[in-house]
Design a protein around this motif. Structure first.
Motif, PDB file in Angstrom:
ATOM      1  N   LEU A 182       0.829  -1.219   0.000  1.00 59.29           N
ATOM      2  CA  LEU A 182       0.000   0.000   0.000  1.00 59.29           C
ATOM      3  C   LEU A 182       0.858   1.262   0.000  1.00 59.29           C
ATOM      4  CD1 LEU A 182      -2.827  -0.996   2.548  1.00 59.29           C
ATOM      5  CD2 LEU A 182      -2.889  -1.099   0.046  1.00 59.29           C
ATOM      6  N   TYR A 183       2.003   1.195   0.663  1.00 57.29           N
ATOM      7  CA  TYR A 183       2.898   2.354   0.722  1.00 57.29           C
ATOM      8  C   TYR A 183       3.352   2.744  -0.684  1.00 57.29           C
ATOM      9  CZ  TYR A 183       6.956   5.195   2.121  1.00 57.29           C
ATOM     10  OH  TYR A 183       7.860   6.207   2.282  1.00 57.29           O
ATOM     11  N   GLU A 184       3.724   1.729  -1.453  1.00 56.76           N
ATOM     12  CA  GLU A 184       4.180   1.987  -2.825  1.00 56.76           C
ATOM     13  C   GLU A 184       3.030   2.542  -3.676  1.00 56.76           C
ATOM     14  OE1 GLU A 184       4.651  -0.790  -1.092  1.00 56.76           O
ATOM     15  OE2 GLU A 184       6.818  -0.705  -0.771  1.00 56.76           O
ATOM     16  N   LYS A 185       1.820   2.101  -3.394  1.00 58.77           N
ATOM     17  CA  LYS A 185       0.672   2.483  -4.221  1.00 58.77           C
ATOM     18  C   LYS A 185       0.093   3.846  -3.825  1.00 58.77           C
ATOM     19  CE  LYS A 185      -3.479   0.209  -6.022  1.00 58.77           C
ATOM     20  NZ  LYS A 185      -4.294  -1.008  -5.947  1.00 58.77           N
ATOM     21  N   TYR A 186       0.011   4.123  -2.525  1.00 61.34           N
ATOM     22  CA  TYR A 186      -0.692   5.326  -2.075  1.00 61.34           C
ATOM     23  C   TYR A 186       0.213   6.395  -1.456  1.00 61.34           C
ATOM     24  CZ  TYR A 186      -4.707   2.343  -2.906  1.00 61.34           C
ATOM     25  OH  TYR A 186      -5.628   1.516  -3.488  1.00 61.34           O
ATOM     26  N   GLY A 187       1.473   6.054  -1.200  1.00 63.09           N
ATOM     27  CA  GLY A 187       2.413   7.071  -0.731  1.00 63.09           C
ATOM     28  C   GLY A 187       2.394   7.299   0.767  1.00 63.09           C
ATOM     29  N   GLU A 188       3.390   8.065   1.212  1.00 61.40           N
ATOM     30  CA  GLU A 188       3.608   8.182   2.657  1.00 61.40           C
ATOM     31  C   GLU A 188       2.601   9.098   3.351  1.00 61.40           C
ATOM     32  OE1 GLU A 188       7.545   9.684   3.332  1.00 61.40           O
ATOM     33  OE2 GLU A 188       7.074  11.671   2.560  1.00 61.40           O
ATOM     34  N   GLN A 189       1.868   9.921   2.601  1.00 59.83           N
ATOM     35  CA  GLN A 189       0.842  10.750   3.237  1.00 59.83           C
ATOM     36  C   GLN A 189      -0.372   9.929   3.665  1.00 59.83           C
ATOM     37  OE1 GLN A 189       0.936  14.029   4.072  1.00 59.83           O
ATOM     38  NE2 GLN A 189       3.061  14.051   3.371  1.00 59.83           N
ATOM     39  N   ARG A 190      -0.602   8.809   2.982  1.00 58.42           N
ATOM     40  CA  ARG A 190      -1.803   8.012   3.276  1.00 58.42           C
ATOM     41  C   ARG A 190      -1.477   6.664   3.895  1.00 58.42           C
ATOM     42  NH1 ARG A 190      -5.455   7.416  -1.696  1.00 58.42           N
ATOM     43  NH2 ARG A 190      -6.902   6.632  -0.107  1.00 58.42           N
ATOM     44  N   VAL A 191      -0.249   6.254   3.822  1.00 59.70           N
ATOM     45  CA  VAL A 191       0.177   5.001   4.481  1.00 59.70           C
ATOM     46  C   VAL A 191       1.317   5.412   5.411  1.00 59.70           C
ATOM     47  CG1 VAL A 191       0.996   2.646   4.167  1.00 59.70           C
ATOM     48  CG2 VAL A 191      -0.495   3.691   2.448  1.00 59.70           C
ATOM     49  N   ILE A 192       0.959   5.629   6.659  1.00 57.57           N
ATOM     50  CA  ILE A 192       1.845   6.369   7.556  1.00 57.57           C
ATOM     51  C   ILE A 192       2.556   5.439   8.526  1.00 57.57           C
ATOM     52  CG2 ILE A 192       1.946   8.226   9.255  1.00 57.57           C
ATOM     53  CD1 ILE A 192      -0.806   9.160   7.978  1.00 57.57           C
ATOM     54  N   ASP A 193       3.864   5.391   8.400  1.00 58.46           N
ATOM     55  CA  ASP A 193       4.674   4.686   9.391  1.00 58.46           C
ATOM     56  C   ASP A 193       4.790   5.587  10.614  1.00 58.46           C
ATOM     57  OD1 ASP A 193       5.489   2.165   8.285  1.00 58.46           O
ATOM     58  OD2 ASP A 193       6.715   3.249   6.832  1.00 58.46           O
ATOM     59  N   THR A 194       4.256   5.153  11.712  1.00 53.29           N
ATOM     60  CA  THR A 194       4.250   6.006  12.905  1.00 53.29           C
ATOM     61  C   THR A 194       5.434   5.686  13.803  1.00 53.29           C
ATOM     62  OG1 THR A 194       3.007   4.433  14.258  1.00 53.29           O
ATOM     63  CG2 THR A 194       1.726   5.956  12.909  1.00 53.29           C
ATOM     64  N   PRO A 195       5.795   6.647  14.663  1.00 54.77           N
ATOM     65  CA  PRO A 195       6.734   6.290  15.733  1.00 54.77           C
ATOM     66  C   PRO A 195       6.049   5.291  16.692  1.00 54.77           C
ATOM     67  CG  PRO A 195       6.217   8.665  15.735  1.00 54.77           C
ATOM     68  CD  PRO A 195       5.318   8.015  14.741  1.00 54.77           C
ATOM     69  N   ILE A 196       6.814   4.692  17.563  1.00 53.04           N
ATOM     70  CA  ILE A 196       6.232   3.746  18.536  1.00 53.04           C
ATOM     71  C   ILE A 196       5.621   4.570  19.666  1.00 53.04           C
ATOM     72  CG2 ILE A 196       6.708   1.753  20.021  1.00 53.04           C
ATOM     73  CD1 ILE A 196       8.956   1.037  18.079  1.00 53.04           C
ATOM     74  N   SER A 197       4.479   5.150  19.370  1.00 51.51           N
ATOM     75  CA  SER A 197       3.795   6.092  20.263  1.00 51.51           C
ATOM     76  C   SER A 197       2.298   5.818  20.185  1.00 51.51           C
ATOM     77  CB  SER A 197       4.059   7.537  19.824  1.00 51.51           C
ATOM     78  OG  SER A 197       5.433   7.819  19.683  1.00 51.51           O
ATOM     79  N   HIS A 215      12.980  20.322  17.913  1.00 44.20           N
ATOM     80  CA  HIS A 215      13.263  21.191  16.769  1.00 44.20           C
ATOM     81  C   HIS A 215      12.002  21.902  16.284  1.00 44.20           C
ATOM     82  CE1 HIS A 215      17.195  18.842  15.698  1.00 44.20           C
ATOM     83  NE2 HIS A 215      17.194  19.340  16.908  1.00 44.20           N
ATOM     84  N   ILE A 216      11.137  22.239  17.218  1.00 43.77           N
ATOM     85  CA  ILE A 216       9.939  23.010  16.883  1.00 43.77           C
ATOM     86  C   ILE A 216      10.213  24.471  17.228  1.00 43.77           C
ATOM     87  CG2 ILE A 216       7.560  23.458  17.671  1.00 43.77           C
ATOM     88  CD1 ILE A 216       7.156  20.437  17.819  1.00 43.77           C
ATOM     89  N   GLU A 217       9.847  25.373  16.319  1.00 40.68           N
ATOM     90  CA  GLU A 217       9.981  26.805  16.592  1.00 40.68           C
ATOM     91  C   GLU A 217       9.158  27.129  17.828  1.00 40.68           C
ATOM     92  OE1 GLU A 217      11.489  29.484  14.891  1.00 40.68           O
ATOM     93  OE2 GLU A 217      12.572  27.980  13.712  1.00 40.68           O
ATOM     94  N   ALA A 218       9.741  27.886  18.760  1.00 39.16           N
ATOM     95  CA  ALA A 218       9.036  28.150  20.002  1.00 39.16           C
ATOM     96  C   ALA A 218       9.429  29.509  20.568  1.00 39.16           C
ATOM     97  CB  ALA A 218       9.349  27.050  21.011  1.00 39.16           C
ATOM     98  N   ALA A 219       8.514  30.077  21.355  1.00 39.12           N
ATOM     99  CA  ALA A 219       8.806  31.357  22.007  1.00 39.12           C
ATOM    100  C   ALA A 219       8.059  31.418  23.330  1.00 39.12           C
ATOM    101  CB  ALA A 219       8.384  32.513  21.106  1.00 39.12           C
ATOM    102  N   ALA A 249       4.251  15.928  15.169  1.00 37.67           N
ATOM    103  CA  ALA A 249       3.926  17.203  14.512  1.00 37.67           C
ATOM    104  C   ALA A 249       5.138  17.707  13.723  1.00 37.67           C
ATOM    105  CB  ALA A 249       3.492  18.234  15.545  1.00 37.67           C
ATOM    106  N   LYS A 250       6.321  17.488  14.282  1.00 36.59           N
ATOM    107  CA  LYS A 250       7.543  17.954  13.612  1.00 36.59           C
ATOM    108  C   LYS A 250       7.888  17.072  12.414  1.00 36.59           C
ATOM    109  CE  LYS A 250      11.141  20.332  12.749  1.00 36.59           C
ATOM    110  NZ  LYS A 250      11.003  21.708  12.239  1.00 36.59           N
ATOM    111  N   ILE A 251       7.883  15.742  12.621  1.00 32.99           N
ATOM    112  CA  ILE A 251       8.321  14.894  11.501  1.00 32.99           C
ATOM    113  C   ILE A 251       7.354  14.978  10.315  1.00 32.99           C
ATOM    114  CG2 ILE A 251       9.760  13.280  12.829  1.00 32.99           C
ATOM    115  CD1 ILE A 251       7.499  11.264  12.798  1.00 32.99           C
ATOM    116  N   GLU A 293       4.964  12.659  22.503  1.00 31.02           N
ATOM    117  CA  GLU A 293       4.621  11.880  21.312  1.00 31.02           C
ATOM    118  C   GLU A 293       4.083  12.790  20.206  1.00 31.02           C
ATOM    119  OE1 GLU A 293       3.388   7.901  23.907  1.00 31.02           O
ATOM    120  OE2 GLU A 293       2.027   8.619  22.370  1.00 31.02           O
ATOM    121  N   THR A 294       3.240  13.741  20.627  1.00 29.72           N
ATOM    122  CA  THR A 294       2.597  14.617  19.644  1.00 29.72           C
ATOM    123  C   THR A 294       3.580  15.613  19.046  1.00 29.72           C
ATOM    124  OG1 THR A 294       0.495  14.414  20.808  1.00 29.72           O
ATOM    125  CG2 THR A 294       0.724  16.257  19.285  1.00 29.72           C
TER     126      THR A 294
END
Lengths: 327, 319
Positions: free
Chosen positions: A44-59, B198-202, B159-161, B154-155
């Motif tokens: 899906l990543y190859e087909k729809y791109g990184e805006q729509r197939v989102i690899d997230t941080p471990i969060s 690395h977010i702009e802040a003030a 938001a930055k990346i 986390e946010t």
């Protein structure tokens, strides 16, 4: 009708819905470049791109909340939580934000998100990677909970969940992704509510969902061939809301009930189904219902202990024989 | 802001102050239930930021101290008061209460009662804006103590990346419920925590609306022009306790009095008087007219509105 694997069915639902609607996105850990731990988002990543197939941080809490926020604007996120054990970290957002926002805003805002997550005991994954938590999700008002037992349901339930205006939690099982089954060639939407009779019978009803449907079907086969007992198997693919009418109908037919779940017993699916039987059709019962469930322990690592902790089809057979006074 | 703008904002700030003080009274009279978190002392924060943004167009989300933010976005004060009274005419139909004011038509995306909960929702709204290609921004107002929640980190990271159009406004009122910031938080300057992503802040004074507005303009322009998230820390103070159950035993009356010397309404009033755009009688008249409006329209509407029907108890659970 083609026979495909469970993961392929999940992938097909993603692909069709993403092709149809540019507002459908998917997100989660390793779902994009890596293709998904269970291959459910492969390609899906190859087909729809990184805006729509989102690899997230471990969060988990963060990205689940982010998906919910996007859904407020009409985005349709499919949020994969790699293991349901990690979903604890996301439950604040799922329960406090997604499930409640419609009610506490007086109907102004909805969170049309899909949360997909795999749980269950696989191969010695230990206490923190083996839990089943459907009982936690099904206790939350404002959240739909479904749990597919076959590739057809995996495909059709995900399709319906994406189109639903409610938040839907889809409980999958780590051992089922390679299971094969027939899925219609034409587009198919499985209802998000109700139950299905997976096998018709007259002497006892075996209630199962997800993997335990398969224990029930195998047990029904053994009961039929070895004991001449006709068992009906009811697939409770919707855990919230539970199908009260379907539960009543089958118990009124067989007058006996066994509920099989991989989860621990306390405050579980079995408890809830028995409570519903009591409320709906207590005087139809010929015997007290029996629960088949795992031991009330954190899942052990040792293979022998692990197998001892969780039930299987033999436990269902034994429960039926006990219930019928034949054991 | 022109002098006319400032005069209008002064009127709004007086309304915001009087509205909240009237809520206090209604709470004592048991007309309002639950928890009630009031805004007096912090008015320059919301007003200064939103004057630099586009109320009703930009999306705003916040925590439970939310009445004024909704009103600033365009919500009718009558609908907010009716909500506090739990009435069917309330902006959330009496289902939300003080901590859950919603007005999606004015893009006020809600008050949430889990500290820090709105952080990822705000980023998600920004993701939605980014996908739809609009020129709106997402603005998240929260207090300093929310930054000790995991989702803050986390946010900010996400938001930055993903370069999301979200402005985080930290209204640093020095206390997380009843615990002073320096006792709960290792890094006292909150904007520095955002800088680590690395977010702009003030950071700036949150009591002088001209200073807030100046900094907010930079922040809003940054976010709207596609340069990604921004974090603005406003140094402020809430006059009342965290909520109504708070007797303020954790701080001194001297400290409170010191902050009241820099009252945001007085600062703006005195500046307008010095500029010849306002006189003392006129200001007294504004206060008087505001009180009459609140009593004769806002309170009257809330008092006279119907309760929700019990038959509708389960409405709004599922679509």
């Amino acid at each position: 009708m083609a026979e495909i694997m469970y993961w392929e069915a999940v992938l097909r639902a993603h692909d069709e819905e993403m092709a149809r609607d540019p507002l459908v996105i998917c997100m989660g850990e390793d779902i994009g470049v890596a293709g998904g731990t269970y291959k459910a988002t492969k390609g899906l990543y190859e087909k729809y791109g990184e805006q729509r197939v989102i690899d997230t941080p471990i969060s988990e809490g963060g990205y689940t909340g982010l998906g919910i926020g996007a859904s407020f604007l009409g985005i349709r996120p499919i949020i994969e939580i790699m293991s349901v054990n990690f979903a604890w970290l996301a439950m604040d957002q799922m329960f406090n934000s997604a499930a409640k926002v419609r009610y506490m805003s007086g109907g102004q805002l909805t969170a049309p998100c899909v949360f997909r997550s795999a749980g269950g005991t696989a191969h010695q994954l230990g206490a923190q990677h083996s839990a089943r938590m459907e009982k936690v999700f099904m206790g939350i008002a404002g959240l739909r909970v479904v749990t597919p037992s076959s590739p057809k349901q995996a495909y059709g339930l995900l399709k319906s969940a994406i189109r639903s205006d409610d938040p839907v939690f889809i409980n999958e099982h780590e051992l089922m992704y390679n299971m094969k089954g027939d899925v219609p060639d034409a587009e198919y939407f499985h209802p998000l509510e109700g139950s299905e009779i997976a096998r018709s019978g007259t002497d006892v009803t075996l209630f199962g969902y997800n993997i335990s449907v398969h224990w029930c079907l195998k047990a029904a086969e053994i009961l039929d061939q070895q004991y001449n007992i006709s068992a009906e198997v009811v697939d409770l693919y919707s855990l919230s809301p539970l199908d009260r009418a379907g539960i009543r109908k089958s118990v009124c037919k067989t007058h006996r009930a066994v509920i099989a779940e991989e989860d621990e017993a306390p405050v579980g699916v079995g408890s809830e189904v028995i409570a519903i039987i009591n409320e709906e059709c207590f005087f139809e019962l010929d015997a007290a219902p029996v629960r088949v469930h795992s031991a009330f322990v954190p899942q052990p690592y040792n293979h022998t202990l692990e197998m001892a902790a969780i039930p299987d089809h033999d436990d269902v057979v034994r429960a039926v024989l006990k219930l019928l006074g034949k054991a | 802001m022109t002098l006319d703008d400032k005069k209008r904002v002064l009127r709004e700030m007086v309304l915001h102050r009087r509205f909240e003080e009237r809520c206090y009274q209604a709470y004592i009279e048991r007309k309002i239930g639950g928890f009630l978190h009031l805004y007096p002392g912090q008015e320059a924060c919301c007003n200064g930021v939103m004057e630099a943004a586009r109320p009703g167009h930009d999306y705003v989300i916040t925590g439970y101290r939310d009445h004024v933010h909704a009103i600033k976005c365009g919500t009718d004060p009558k609908a907010v008061m009716a909500e506090l009274y739990g009435k069917e005419t309330g902006c959330s139909k009496g289902r939300g209460g003080s901590m859950h004011i919603f007005d999606v038509a004015h893009r006020f995306m809600g008050g949430y009662a889990l500290v820090g909960g709105p952080f990822p929702l705000a980023a998600g709204i920004a993701k939605g804006i980014q996908m739809k290609g609009g020129d709106e921004i997402s603005i998240c107002f929260l207090g300093d103590a929310a930054n000790n929640q995991g989702v803050f980190h986390e946010t900010l990271n996400m938001a930055k990346i993903w370069n999301l159009p979200v402005l985080f406004v930290c209204e640093n009122n020095q206390y997380g419920i009843g615990t002073a910031l320096h006792r709960s938080t290792a890094v006292h300057d909150q904007y520095k925590r955002a800088c680590s992503y690395h977010i702009e802040a003030a950071q700036c004074d949150g009591q002088d609306i001209d200073i807030v507005h100046q900094h907010a303009k930079v922040a809003v322009d940054h976010v709207r022009s596609g340069k990604g998230p921004y974090f603005l820390e406003l140094m402020t103070y809430r006059y009342r306790g965290h909520s109504m159950s708070d007797s303020r035993g954790y701080r001194t009356r001297e400290e409170e009095d010191e902050w009241k010397l820099r009252d945001p309404i007085n600062i703006l009033r005195d500046r307008l008087i010095a500029a010849g755009a306002l006189n003392a009688e006129e200001f007294t008249q504004i206060e008087h007219d505001t009180d009459i409006y609140i009593e004769q329209e806002v309170i009257k509407f809330a008092e006279e509105s119907p309760e929700p029907e019990v038959a509708d108890l389960e409405k709004y659970v599922l679509a």
